[in-house]
Design an enzyme around this catalytic site. Structure first.
Site, PDB file in Angstrom:
ATOM      1  N   ASN A  48      -0.849   1.244  -2.667  1.00 20.69           N
ATOM      2  CA  ASN A  48      -1.086   2.645  -3.033  1.00 20.69           C
ATOM      3  C   ASN A  48       0.269   3.290  -3.327  1.00 20.69           C
ATOM      4  O   ASN A  48       1.020   3.587  -2.412  1.00 20.69           O
ATOM      5  CB  ASN A  48      -1.798   3.351  -1.864  1.00 20.69           C
ATOM      6  CG  ASN A  48      -2.002   4.834  -2.126  1.00 20.69           C
ATOM      7  OD1 ASN A  48      -1.770   5.319  -3.237  1.00 20.69           O
ATOM      8  ND2 ASN A  48      -2.437   5.561  -1.097  1.00 20.69           N
ATOM      9  N   TRP A  49       0.533   3.469  -4.610  1.00 17.49           N
ATOM     10  CA  TRP A  49       1.855   3.992  -5.009  1.00 17.49           C
ATOM     11  C   TRP A  49       1.957   5.500  -4.801  1.00 17.49           C
ATOM     12  O   TRP A  49       3.018   6.079  -4.976  1.00 17.49           O
ATOM     13  CB  TRP A  49       2.148   3.618  -6.459  1.00 17.49           C
ATOM     14  CG  TRP A  49       2.364   2.139  -6.684  1.00 17.49           C
ATOM     15  CD1 TRP A  49       2.365   1.143  -5.740  1.00 17.49           C
ATOM     16  CD2 TRP A  49       2.619   1.486  -7.938  1.00 17.49           C
ATOM     17  NE1 TRP A  49       2.606  -0.070  -6.324  1.00 17.49           N
ATOM     18  CE2 TRP A  49       2.769   0.105  -7.669  1.00 17.49           C
ATOM     19  CE3 TRP A  49       2.738   1.928  -9.257  1.00 17.49           C
ATOM     20  CZ2 TRP A  49       3.023  -0.830  -8.686  1.00 17.49           C
ATOM     21  CZ3 TRP A  49       2.997   1.002 -10.271  1.00 17.49           C
ATOM     22  CH2 TRP A  49       3.133  -0.358  -9.975  1.00 17.49           C
ATOM     23  N   LYS A  50       0.838   6.144  -4.520  1.00 15.33           N
ATOM     24  CA  LYS A  50       0.806   7.610  -4.291  1.00 15.33           C
ATOM     25  C   LYS A  50       1.485   8.350  -5.447  1.00 15.33           C
ATOM     26  O   LYS A  50       1.461   7.869  -6.579  1.00 15.33           O
ATOM     27  CB  LYS A  50       1.428   7.945  -2.936  1.00 15.33           C
ATOM     28  CG  LYS A  50       0.831   7.130  -1.789  1.00 15.33           C
ATOM     29  CD  LYS A  50       1.115   7.724  -0.445  1.00 15.33           C
ATOM     30  CE  LYS A  50       0.667   6.764   0.633  1.00 15.33           C
ATOM     31  NZ  LYS A  50       0.694   7.336   1.963  1.00 15.33           N
ATOM     32  N   HIS A 103      -9.047   8.951   0.568  1.00 15.66           N
ATOM     33  CA  HIS A 103      -7.805   8.731   1.328  1.00 15.66           C
ATOM     34  C   HIS A 103      -7.569   9.947   2.227  1.00 15.66           C
ATOM     35  O   HIS A 103      -7.871  11.086   1.847  1.00 15.66           O
ATOM     36  CB  HIS A 103      -6.637   8.536   0.353  1.00 15.66           C
ATOM     37  CG  HIS A 103      -5.390   8.060   1.019  1.00 15.66           C
ATOM     38  ND1 HIS A 103      -4.562   8.912   1.722  1.00 15.66           N
ATOM     39  CD2 HIS A 103      -4.832   6.825   1.122  1.00 15.66           C
ATOM     40  CE1 HIS A 103      -3.548   8.214   2.216  1.00 15.66           C
ATOM     41  NE2 HIS A 103      -3.693   6.944   1.876  1.00 15.66           N
ATOM     42  N   GLU A 137      -5.029  11.593   2.832  1.00 18.46           N
ATOM     43  CA  GLU A 137      -4.213  12.661   2.220  1.00 18.46           C
ATOM     44  C   GLU A 137      -5.079  13.563   1.346  1.00 18.46           C
ATOM     45  O   GLU A 137      -4.840  14.763   1.252  1.00 18.46           O
ATOM     46  CB  GLU A 137      -3.047  12.037   1.433  1.00 18.46           C
ATOM     47  CG  GLU A 137      -1.991  11.501   2.384  1.00 18.46           C
ATOM     48  CD  GLU A 137      -1.150  10.357   1.822  1.00 18.46           C
ATOM     49  OE1 GLU A 137      -1.179  10.110   0.605  1.00 18.46           O
ATOM     50  OE2 GLU A 137      -0.462   9.710   2.639  1.00 18.46           O
ATOM     51  N   GLU A 154      -8.046   3.255   8.028  1.00 19.27           N
ATOM     52  CA  GLU A 154      -6.690   3.792   8.023  1.00 19.27           C
ATOM     53  C   GLU A 154      -6.567   4.892   9.076  1.00 19.27           C
ATOM     54  O   GLU A 154      -6.874   6.065   8.785  1.00 19.27           O
ATOM     55  CB  GLU A 154      -6.369   4.386   6.651  1.00 19.27           C
ATOM     56  CG  GLU A 154      -6.369   3.384   5.520  1.00 19.27           C
ATOM     57  CD  GLU A 154      -5.336   3.759   4.470  1.00 19.27           C
ATOM     58  OE1 GLU A 154      -4.410   2.974   4.281  1.00 19.27           O
ATOM     59  OE2 GLU A 154      -5.448   4.830   3.879  1.00 19.27           O
ATOM     60  N   GLY A 162       2.153   6.224   7.002  1.00 17.49           N
ATOM     61  CA  GLY A 162       3.484   6.731   6.679  1.00 17.49           C
ATOM     62  C   GLY A 162       4.329   7.066   7.892  1.00 17.49           C
ATOM     63  O   GLY A 162       5.370   7.712   7.775  1.00 17.49           O
ATOM     64  N   SER A 201       1.078   1.781   7.895  1.00 21.05           N
ATOM     65  CA  SER A 201       2.367   1.186   8.248  1.00 21.05           C
ATOM     66  C   SER A 201       2.332  -0.346   8.274  1.00 21.05           C
ATOM     67  O   SER A 201       2.959  -0.962   9.139  1.00 21.05           O
ATOM     68  CB  SER A 201       2.887   1.763   9.574  1.00 21.05           C
ATOM     69  OG  SER A 201       3.128   3.152   9.430  1.00 21.05           O
ATOM     70  N   GLY A 206       0.854   1.506   1.745  1.00 15.66           N
ATOM     71  CA  GLY A 206       1.533   2.612   1.069  1.00 15.66           C
ATOM     72  C   GLY A 206       2.997   2.271   0.878  1.00 15.66           C
ATOM     73  O   GLY A 206       3.364   1.496  -0.020  1.00 15.66           O
TER      74      GLY A 206
HETATM   75  C1  PEP Z   1      -1.648   4.646   2.774  1.00 16.73           C
HETATM   76  O1  PEP Z   1      -1.191   5.660   2.279  1.00 16.73           O
HETATM   77  O2  PEP Z   1      -2.780   4.261   2.475  1.00 16.73           O
HETATM   78  C2  PEP Z   1      -0.817   3.899   3.724  1.00 16.73           C
HETATM   79  C3  PEP Z   1      -1.386   2.964   4.420  1.00 16.73           C
HETATM   80  O3  PEP Z   1       0.503   4.263   3.795  1.00 16.73           O
HETATM   81  P1  PEP Z   1       1.644   3.514   4.673  1.00 16.73           P
HETATM   82  O4  PEP Z   1       1.535   2.048   4.411  1.00 16.73           O
HETATM   83  O5  PEP Z   1       2.927   4.097   4.192  1.00 16.73           O
HETATM   84  O6  PEP Z   1       1.382   3.847   6.109  1.00 16.73           O
END
Ligand code: PEP
Length: 259
Positions: free
Chosen positions: A9-11, A95, A97, A167, A173, A213, A234
């Site tokens: 997920n490049w966000k 997601h 976010e 998640e 993050g 993470s 992410g």
């Molecule tokens: C995500 O945004 O879906 C995610 C898992 O981010 P990260 O790996 O940075 O925790």
């Protein structure tokens, strides 16, 4: 056995040129991995260019969101058919976010999931509890709610072509991942919810990813868990090397220890 799937997920990152550079170096690093589905989710503006850079590659394309209508007066939205048209096979839906910053509700998540299926886009439905919910023993209730509301109206034929991403919000993050045991516990719960609604046989076909993470050094231990079928990544997907290392860890785990 379920085919493992990892999604980057490049966000909200990368111009078109940056996205092309990233995906080209990823492509060369994972060229020999055939038994793991590898997917990247760039921003909408880079989808077309990344799709071209991925021609004949073992990497698939996802979008980070979708709207449920096909067309019409919905300024700023993108339809499932348009995502198919640009080359997406997957779409991330719900997601945390989007739930947190854009007020996305379970009902909206569900409408998007059903619309994705109508266009044969595979939805990756994100579910997960906040830290406060975990600390007050509400994890199971929150997960059940997210799953039940997210898949309402999805048929037994469609559910195997649905990915669920567990998640935990407190792990996204933050650098603090769920332990493999914590992940397995929730993944098993999700599978039992699916088994109750559909059947045990159907539930065993659904891939459930862990996200939060995931890094090259913790991916193998998480993937080893029986109900963890991949990772939604992410931060560690924003560099080709670290995402490729995670893909390699998943490949190695499946080809050696996890049978
Ligand atoms: C995500 O945004 O879906 C995610 C898992 O981010 P990260 O790996 O940075 O925790």
């Amino acid at each position: 056995m379920r085919t493992p799937i990892i999604v980057g997920n490049w966000k909200l990152n990368n111009t078109i040129n940056e996205a092309i550079t990233l995906v080209k170096s990823l492509r060369s690093l994972v060229v020999d991995i055939a038994d793991v589905e590898i997917v990247v989710a760039p921003v909408f503006t880079a989808l077309s260019a990344v799709a071209q850079a991925l021609a004949d590659a073992n990497i698939q394309l996802a979008a980070q969101d979708v709207f449920w209508e096909d067309s019409g007066a919905f300024t700023g939205e993108i339809s499932p058919g348009m995502l198919k048209d640009v080359g997406c096979n997957y779409v991330i839906i719900g997601h945390s976010e989007r739930r947190q910053y854009f007020g996305e509700t379970d009902e909206e998540v569900n409408r998007k999931v059903k619309a994705a299926h109508t266009h044969e886009l595979i939805p990756i439905i994100c579910v997960g509890e906040s830290l406060a919910e975990r600390e007050t023993d509400k994890t199971d209730a929150v997960i059940k709610d997210h799953v039940l509301n997210g898949i309402a109206g999805v048929s037994a034929d469609q559910i195997p072509s649905t990915v669920i991403a567990y998640e935990p919000v407190w792990a996204i993050g933050t650098g603090r991942n769920a332990t493999p045991d914590q992940a397995q516990e929730v993944h098993a719960l999700i599978r039992s919810v699916l088994s109750d609604i559909y059947s045990a046989d159907v539930a065993t076909q659904v891939r459930i990813q862990y996200g939060g993470s995931v890094k090259p050094d913790n991916a193998a231990a998480l993937i080893m868990q029986p109900d963890v079928d991949g990772a939604l990544v992410g931060t560690a997907s924003w560099e080709a090397e670290s995402f490729a290392q995670i893909a390699t860890a998943v490949h190695n785990t499946y080809s050696t220890d996890k049978t």
